[in-house]
Design a protein around this motif. Structure first.
Motif, PDB file in Angstrom:
ATOM      1  N   LEU A  28      39.962  46.610  50.067  1.00 49.76           N
ATOM      2  CA  LEU A  28      40.802  45.472  49.661  1.00 49.76           C
ATOM      3  C   LEU A  28      40.034  44.450  48.810  1.00 49.76           C
ATOM      4  O   LEU A  28      38.816  44.332  48.922  1.00 49.76           O
ATOM      5  CB  LEU A  28      41.365  44.770  50.899  1.00 49.76           C
ATOM      6  CG  LEU A  28      42.247  45.610  51.835  1.00 49.76           C
ATOM      7  CD1 LEU A  28      42.664  44.785  53.037  1.00 49.76           C
ATOM      8  CD2 LEU A  28      43.489  46.131  51.111  1.00 49.76           C
ATOM      9  N   ASP A  29      40.783  43.707  47.980  1.00 46.51           N
ATOM     10  CA  ASP A  29      40.206  42.590  47.225  1.00 46.51           C
ATOM     11  C   ASP A  29      40.519  41.264  47.910  1.00 46.51           C
ATOM     12  O   ASP A  29      39.781  40.300  47.792  1.00 46.51           O
ATOM     13  CB  ASP A  29      40.813  42.526  45.808  1.00 46.51           C
ATOM     14  CG  ASP A  29      40.632  43.825  45.064  1.00 46.51           C
ATOM     15  OD1 ASP A  29      39.483  44.285  44.971  1.00 46.51           O
ATOM     16  OD2 ASP A  29      41.640  44.385  44.586  1.00 46.51           O
ATOM     17  N   LEU A  30      41.667  41.235  48.595  1.00 41.66           N
ATOM     18  CA  LEU A  30      42.135  39.982  49.200  1.00 41.66           C
ATOM     19  C   LEU A  30      42.736  40.257  50.581  1.00 41.66           C
ATOM     20  O   LEU A  30      43.589  41.139  50.722  1.00 41.66           O
ATOM     21  CB  LEU A  30      43.202  39.339  48.296  1.00 41.66           C
ATOM     22  CG  LEU A  30      43.979  38.145  48.857  1.00 41.66           C
ATOM     23  CD1 LEU A  30      43.070  36.926  49.070  1.00 41.66           C
ATOM     24  CD2 LEU A  30      45.147  37.763  47.948  1.00 41.66           C
ATOM     25  N   LEU A  68      53.420  34.999  47.329  1.00 43.43           N
ATOM     26  CA  LEU A  68      52.076  35.138  46.736  1.00 43.43           C
ATOM     27  C   LEU A  68      51.701  36.606  46.562  1.00 43.43           C
ATOM     28  O   LEU A  68      51.238  37.017  45.498  1.00 43.43           O
ATOM     29  CB  LEU A  68      51.032  34.485  47.652  1.00 43.43           C
ATOM     30  CG  LEU A  68      50.663  33.025  47.454  1.00 43.43           C
ATOM     31  CD1 LEU A  68      49.644  32.601  48.501  1.00 43.43           C
ATOM     32  CD2 LEU A  68      50.111  32.785  46.044  1.00 43.43           C
ATOM     33  N   VAL A  69      51.903  37.375  47.628  1.00 44.20           N
ATOM     34  CA  VAL A  69      51.518  38.788  47.600  1.00 44.20           C
ATOM     35  C   VAL A  69      52.291  39.521  46.504  1.00 44.20           C
ATOM     36  O   VAL A  69      51.708  40.292  45.735  1.00 44.20           O
ATOM     37  CB  VAL A  69      51.742  39.453  48.984  1.00 44.20           C
ATOM     38  CG1 VAL A  69      51.573  40.963  48.899  1.00 44.20           C
ATOM     39  CG2 VAL A  69      50.775  38.874  50.015  1.00 44.20           C
ATOM     40  N   ASN A  70      53.581  39.263  46.397  1.00 41.48           N
ATOM     41  CA  ASN A  70      54.382  39.958  45.383  1.00 41.48           C
ATOM     42  C   ASN A  70      53.961  39.610  43.952  1.00 41.48           C
ATOM     43  O   ASN A  70      54.130  40.395  43.045  1.00 41.48           O
ATOM     44  CB  ASN A  70      55.873  39.691  45.595  1.00 41.48           C
ATOM     45  CG  ASN A  70      56.418  40.534  46.742  1.00 41.48           C
ATOM     46  OD1 ASN A  70      55.864  41.592  47.058  1.00 41.48           O
ATOM     47  ND2 ASN A  70      57.473  40.062  47.384  1.00 41.48           N
ATOM     48  N   ARG A  71      53.390  38.410  43.777  1.00 43.96           N
ATOM     49  CA  ARG A  71      52.914  38.020  42.449  1.00 43.96           C
ATOM     50  C   ARG A  71      51.516  38.556  42.154  1.00 43.96           C
ATOM     51  O   ARG A  71      51.056  38.513  41.025  1.00 43.96           O
ATOM     52  CB  ARG A  71      52.901  36.490  42.322  1.00 43.96           C
ATOM     53  CG  ARG A  71      54.290  35.908  42.135  1.00 43.96           C
ATOM     54  CD  ARG A  71      54.272  34.428  42.454  1.00 43.96           C
ATOM     55  NE  ARG A  71      55.635  33.919  42.532  1.00 43.96           N
ATOM     56  CZ  ARG A  71      56.247  33.273  41.544  1.00 43.96           C
ATOM     57  NH1 ARG A  71      55.616  33.050  40.415  1.00 43.96           N
ATOM     58  NH2 ARG A  71      57.475  32.842  41.695  1.00 43.96           N
ATOM     59  N   LEU A  72      50.797  38.968  43.198  1.00 46.44           N
ATOM     60  CA  LEU A  72      49.399  39.392  43.019  1.00 46.44           C
ATOM     61  C   LEU A  72      49.169  40.892  43.215  1.00 46.44           C
ATOM     62  O   LEU A  72      48.150  41.430  42.790  1.00 46.44           O
ATOM     63  CB  LEU A  72      48.494  38.635  44.015  1.00 46.44           C
ATOM     64  CG  LEU A  72      48.285  37.137  43.786  1.00 46.44           C
ATOM     65  CD1 LEU A  72      47.771  36.477  45.068  1.00 46.44           C
ATOM     66  CD2 LEU A  72      47.313  36.881  42.638  1.00 46.44           C
ATOM     67  N   LYS A  73      50.124  41.566  43.855  1.00 46.19           N
ATOM     68  CA  LYS A  73      49.832  42.923  44.341  1.00 46.19           C
ATOM     69  C   LYS A  73      49.655  43.979  43.247  1.00 46.19           C
ATOM     70  O   LYS A  73      49.055  45.022  43.501  1.00 46.19           O
ATOM     71  CB  LYS A  73      50.885  43.382  45.361  1.00 46.19           C
ATOM     72  CG  LYS A  73      52.267  43.602  44.798  1.00 46.19           C
ATOM     73  CD  LYS A  73      53.228  44.017  45.913  1.00 46.19           C
ATOM     74  CE  LYS A  73      54.614  44.218  45.354  1.00 46.19           C
ATOM     75  NZ  LYS A  73      55.624  44.367  46.406  1.00 46.19           N
ATOM     76  N   ASP A  74      50.155  43.693  42.025  1.00 45.20           N
ATOM     77  CA  ASP A  74      49.961  44.663  40.945  1.00 45.20           C
ATOM     78  C   ASP A  74      48.527  44.649  40.429  1.00 45.20           C
ATOM     79  O   ASP A  74      48.055  45.622  39.865  1.00 45.20           O
ATOM     80  CB  ASP A  74      50.908  44.364  39.776  1.00 45.20           C
ATOM     81  CG  ASP A  74      52.347  44.626  40.162  1.00 45.20           C
ATOM     82  OD1 ASP A  74      52.550  45.361  41.160  1.00 45.20           O
ATOM     83  OD2 ASP A  74      53.258  44.095  39.501  1.00 45.20           O
ATOM     84  N   ARG A  75      47.836  43.517  40.616  1.00 44.65           N
ATOM     85  CA  ARG A  75      46.490  43.374  40.074  1.00 44.65           C
ATOM     86  C   ARG A  75      45.391  43.474  41.128  1.00 44.65           C
ATOM     87  O   ARG A  75      44.235  43.688  40.817  1.00 44.65           O
ATOM     88  CB  ARG A  75      46.366  42.035  39.346  1.00 44.65           C
ATOM     89  CG  ARG A  75      46.947  42.068  37.938  1.00 44.65           C
ATOM     90  CD  ARG A  75      47.209  40.677  37.435  1.00 44.65           C
ATOM     91  NE  ARG A  75      48.305  40.047  38.172  1.00 44.65           N
ATOM     92  CZ  ARG A  75      48.423  38.752  38.408  1.00 44.65           C
ATOM     93  NH1 ARG A  75      47.496  37.933  38.002  1.00 44.65           N
ATOM     94  NH2 ARG A  75      49.461  38.285  39.070  1.00 44.65           N
ATOM     95  N   TYR A  76      45.761  43.247  42.390  1.00 47.95           N
ATOM     96  CA  TYR A  76      44.750  43.243  43.460  1.00 47.95           C
ATOM     97  C   TYR A  76      45.225  44.067  44.647  1.00 47.95           C
ATOM     98  O   TYR A  76      46.413  44.192  44.876  1.00 47.95           O
ATOM     99  CB  TYR A  76      44.478  41.804  43.929  1.00 47.95           C
ATOM    100  CG  TYR A  76      44.049  40.877  42.822  1.00 47.95           C
ATOM    101  CD1 TYR A  76      42.719  40.825  42.412  1.00 47.95           C
ATOM    102  CD2 TYR A  76      44.981  40.063  42.174  1.00 47.95           C
ATOM    103  CE1 TYR A  76      42.328  39.979  41.386  1.00 47.95           C
ATOM    104  CE2 TYR A  76      44.602  39.225  41.148  1.00 47.95           C
ATOM    105  CZ  TYR A  76      43.274  39.179  40.753  1.00 47.95           C
ATOM    106  OH  TYR A  76      42.893  38.342  39.737  1.00 47.95           O
ATOM    107  N   ARG A  77      44.231  44.581  45.396  1.00 46.63           N
ATOM    108  CA  ARG A  77      44.557  45.308  46.627  1.00 46.63           C
ATOM    109  C   ARG A  77      44.544  44.299  47.777  1.00 46.63           C
ATOM    110  O   ARG A  77      43.533  43.637  48.023  1.00 46.63           O
ATOM    111  CB  ARG A  77      43.527  46.420  46.855  1.00 46.63           C
ATOM    112  CG  ARG A  77      43.518  47.462  45.726  1.00 46.63           C
ATOM    113  CD  ARG A  77      42.276  48.305  45.768  1.00 46.63           C
ATOM    114  NE  ARG A  77      41.073  47.480  45.598  1.00 46.63           N
ATOM    115  CZ  ARG A  77      39.832  47.924  45.774  1.00 46.63           C
ATOM    116  NH1 ARG A  77      39.608  49.166  46.126  1.00 46.63           N
ATOM    117  NH2 ARG A  77      38.801  47.117  45.599  1.00 46.63           N
TER     118      ARG A  77
END
Lengths: 223, 117
Positions: A115-117, A53-62
């Motif tokens: 952070l965002d998430l 999950l983190v690897n799919r989201l980390k470019d767009r969210y902190r």
């Protein structure tokens, strides 16, 4: 002389935890931080799913991750090494769940203002973590294929507190007597409106849907 | 086995009240426990008996557990029923659109104390 009298207390013992959870949620919403509490039994694939999950989201969210276990720091090392995001490991020192105070201390230790998430990997246990509100803005409950499709029947409360359910390890479905229909029906019995995602973090199957769900939860608090 | 954690929490609260009220000792503690609160009464008693030895005010405290019945309400037909017999499914109309009304409580009701005069 001794005096005997009765002192009324009338205190719900969960009230302190629940009040604290509410105030954590309010603070996080004000800071526009999504706090995702992931719960499941041990070995269901929480850490693998988090890495994915983190690897799919980390470019767009902190993103920041809190790993909770009774002992060891293997999960925190795995997540930090495979994702590169800020990660801390906390130990409950034998306790089978996280109280709201532990959750609050962890958020402070991690430092969440940038952070965002924040993803919390709770102790692997389908009983006690369900009873203690962590202050999370959403609860993602994981059920893995090898555990069997009847888990929602056996652990009602865990699935009742779920905001969403992810059925993991879908790639091993042929090897197990697991019915997707029954799993979905059993979850619905406990929580009629919870979305259910069938995924395999190993092959990536179904992950897009789950990623969209998490993005929706981030958007909810960012509004 | 979270009974011990709950016992520790209850004892902390009671010791606090005892301290604030200038109590000599707590003779009895009454606790309301819901039928479906996931507290196992026998385990709870064992944990309490072990833990009270380490307290200031509860050394001789007697524990009274008052069990509260688990009742659920059906949002479709408006009936109330026993949760332990029928769980999530309403026995009157078969709906799963139900919720627990009572039975999940763990309340410290009151304590009987001996005070100095």
């Amino acid at each position: 002389m001794e005096n005997v009298r009765v002192l009324e207390i009338k205190e719900d013992i969960a009230s302190r935890n629940n009040e604290q959870a509410k105030s954590i949620r309010a603070e996080l919403k004000e800071k526009k931080i999504c706090f995702l509490n992931i719960m499941s039994s041990p070995g269901s694939g929480k850490t693998t799913l988090i890495v994915n999950l983190v690897n799919r989201l980390k470019d767009r969210y902190r993103i920041g991750v809190i790993e909770a276990d009774i002992d060891s720091a293997v999960d925190a090392y795995t997540v930090a090494e495979k994702t590169g995001v800020k990660t801390i490991q906390i130990h409950t020192g034998g306790a089978c769940h996280l109280t709201c105070q532990m959750s609050y201390d962890s958020l402070c230790a991690l430092g969440v203002d940038d952070l965002d998430l924040v993803i919390l990997e709770n102790i692997g246990n389908l009983v006690c973590p369900a009873e203690f509100d962590t202050g999370a803005t959403a609860n993602l409950v994981i059920l893995s294929v090898p555990e069997g499709d009847d888990k929602p029947l056996k652990y009602p409360l865990m699935f009742e507190v779920a905001s969403a359910v992810a059925v993991t390890k879908k790639d091993v479905l042929p090897a197990f007597d697991f019915s997707i229909e029954s799993a979905e029906k059993n979850v619905r019995m406990r929580k009629p409106d919870a979305p259910v995602f069938f995924v395999s973090a190993a092959t990536g199957e179904g992950m897009d849907g789950l990623v969209s769900y998490v993005e929706g939860e981030i958007a909810k608090v960012a509004d | 086995m979270h009974e011990l954690g709950i016992v520790v929490h209850v004892i902390e609260q009671v010791e606090k009240v005892a301290e604030e009220n200038n109590v000599e000792k707590v003779a009895r503690l009454s606790l309301e426990v819901g039928e479906v609160s996931s507290v196992v009464p026998d385990l709870f008693r064992d944990c309490f008996e072990w833990s009270k030895k380490k307290t200031k005010y509860l050394q001789d405290c007697e524990l009274e557990l008052i069990i509260l019945e688990g009742l659920s309400y059906c949002q479709d037909c408006g009936e109330t029923y026993k949760t332990t017999e029928y769980a999530k499914k309403c026995p009157h109309c078969g709906s799963y659109n139900t919720y627990l009304v009572t039975g999940n409580e763990i309340n410290i009701k009151d304590i009987q104390v001996v005070t100095r005069t």
